[in-house]
Design a protein around this motif. Structure first.
Motif, short mmCIF file in Angstrom:
data_model
loop_
_atom_site.label_atom_id
_atom_site.label_comp_id
_atom_site.label_asym_id
_atom_site.label_seq_id
_atom_site.Cartn_x
_atom_site.Cartn_y
_atom_site.Cartn_z
N ALA A 141 0.90 -1.25 0.17
CA ALA A 141 0.29 0.29 0.06
C ALA A 141 1.05 0.88 0.11
CB ALA A 141 -0.67 0.37 1.17
N GLY A 142 2.04 1.73 0.84
CA GLY A 142 3.29 2.63 1.00
C GLY A 142 3.56 2.65 -0.58
N MET A 143 3.93 1.77 -1.16
CA MET A 143 4.90 1.77 -2.39
C MET A 143 3.82 2.25 -3.54
SD MET A 143 7.64 0.90 -3.48
CE MET A 143 9.05 0.04 -2.66
N VAL A 144 2.25 1.69 -3.01
CA VAL A 144 2.16 2.17 -4.84
C VAL A 144 1.38 3.91 -4.13
CG1 VAL A 144 -0.91 1.89 -5.38
CG2 VAL A 144 0.79 0.00 -5.19
N ALA A 145 1.19 4.35 -3.22
CA ALA A 145 0.68 5.45 -2.89
C ALA A 145 1.90 6.73 -3.15
CB ALA A 145 0.57 5.65 -1.51
N LEU A 146 3.35 5.44 -3.04
CA LEU A 146 4.35 6.56 -3.29
C LEU A 146 4.66 6.96 -4.40
CD1 LEU A 146 6.73 8.19 -1.87
CD2 LEU A 146 7.91 5.79 -2.18
N ALA A 147 4.46 5.79 -5.10
CA ALA A 147 5.09 5.57 -6.62
C ALA A 147 3.73 6.27 -7.59
CB ALA A 147 4.16 4.27 -7.17
N LEU A 148 2.74 6.96 -6.86
CA LEU A 148 1.49 7.29 -7.40
C LEU A 148 1.90 8.96 -7.26
CD1 LEU A 148 -1.86 5.18 -7.31
CD2 LEU A 148 -0.32 5.54 -9.25
N ALA A 149 2.27 8.92 -6.17
CA ALA A 149 2.16 11.18 -5.52
C ALA A 149 3.46 11.84 -5.82
CB ALA A 149 2.24 11.04 -3.95
N PHE A 150 4.92 10.52 -5.70
CA PHE A 150 6.44 10.91 -6.19
C PHE A 150 7.13 9.72 -6.46
CE2 PHE A 150 4.52 12.78 -1.63
CZ PHE A 150 4.80 13.55 -1.80
N PRO A 151 7.21 9.58 -8.26
CA PRO A 151 7.41 8.58 -8.79
C PRO A 151 8.90 8.65 -8.79
CG PRO A 151 5.37 9.74 -10.09
CD PRO A 151 5.92 10.18 -9.09
N VAL A 152 9.59 9.55 -8.69
CA VAL A 152 11.08 9.52 -8.59
C VAL A 152 11.71 8.89 -7.11
CG1 VAL A 152 13.16 10.99 -9.12
CG2 VAL A 152 11.58 11.57 -9.87
N VAL A 153 10.87 9.33 -6.41
CA VAL A 153 10.83 8.90 -5.38
C VAL A 153 10.93 7.49 -4.81
CG1 VAL A 153 10.73 9.33 -2.39
CG2 VAL A 153 10.91 11.14 -3.62
#
Length: 196
Positions: A141-153
């Motif tokens: 869940a955290g990785m998907v949220a991060l991928a959508l919000a902050f792709p570079v990070v």
């Protein structure tokens, strides 16, 4: 689509493909993120939700999870590759490269998950298995949220996780191989001492 989203969603799919697809599809359906339309179809969301529930249950049962993981050794990397190709198609990027990245990152996460689960299953108590399963779902869940919000990070984090996953898989593989050799030597010694 940014490469960070491709590799992060690929890595997450190696832990839980159906949860990743479900989260991505819901994010697109609810207008929270720009994701491929194919992931937002009702039948895709329903299928992903049903399979996620099945995996959620199976993942908590020692040895059943390892059997599930062995079947998904092919499914998760292929799914990660398809996710990468879908994202690339939407962005006009090379689909083959994105599929290889998504599938490769998925394979690293799956290898670490499957080998860790095999080791944890040797433990006589089920609590560690259940805790590990919940932790994996949280990471997805955290990785998907991060991928959508902050792709570079997300891309950087996924790359670090992928390198760590390869190291964990290698270390656990060597450990298991050593244990099996010791068991074989013990059995051979026991069979020799029980001779005529």
């Amino acid at each position: 689509m940014p490469i960070g989203t491709i590799v992060a969603s690929g890595w997450a799919s190696g832990l839980n493909l159906y949860g990743t697809v479900l989260l991505l599809g819901l994010a697109g359906r609810l207008g929270w993120a720009d994701v491929p339309p194919d992931l937002q179809h009702t039948w895709v969301l329903v299928a992903a939700a049903v399979l996620y529930v099945v995996e959620f249950v199976v993942d908590k049962v020692p040895w059943a999870d390892s059997l599930w993981d062995s079947v998904h050794t092919v499914v998760r990397p292929v799914g990660g590759g398809l996710l990468g190709a879908m994202f690339a198609k939407e962005g006009g990027d090379p689909e083959v490269v994105a599929a290889l990245l998504g599938g490769g990152f998925s394979l690293t996460a799956h290898g670490a998950k499957a080998s860790t689960r095999a080791m944890v299953n040797a433990s006589p108590e089920p609590a560690s298995n259940i805790a590990l399963s919940f932790a994996e779902d949280g990471v997805v869940a955290g990785m998907v949220a991060l991928a959508l919000a902050f792709p570079v990070v997300a891309g950087i984090v996924a790359t670090v996780f992928a390198i760590t996953s390869v190291a964990v898989t290698w270390i656990l593989f060597r450990f298991v191989r050593r244990v099996w050799r010791r068991i074989g030597a013990w059995r051979a010694g026991r069979a020799g001492s029980a001779g005529p």
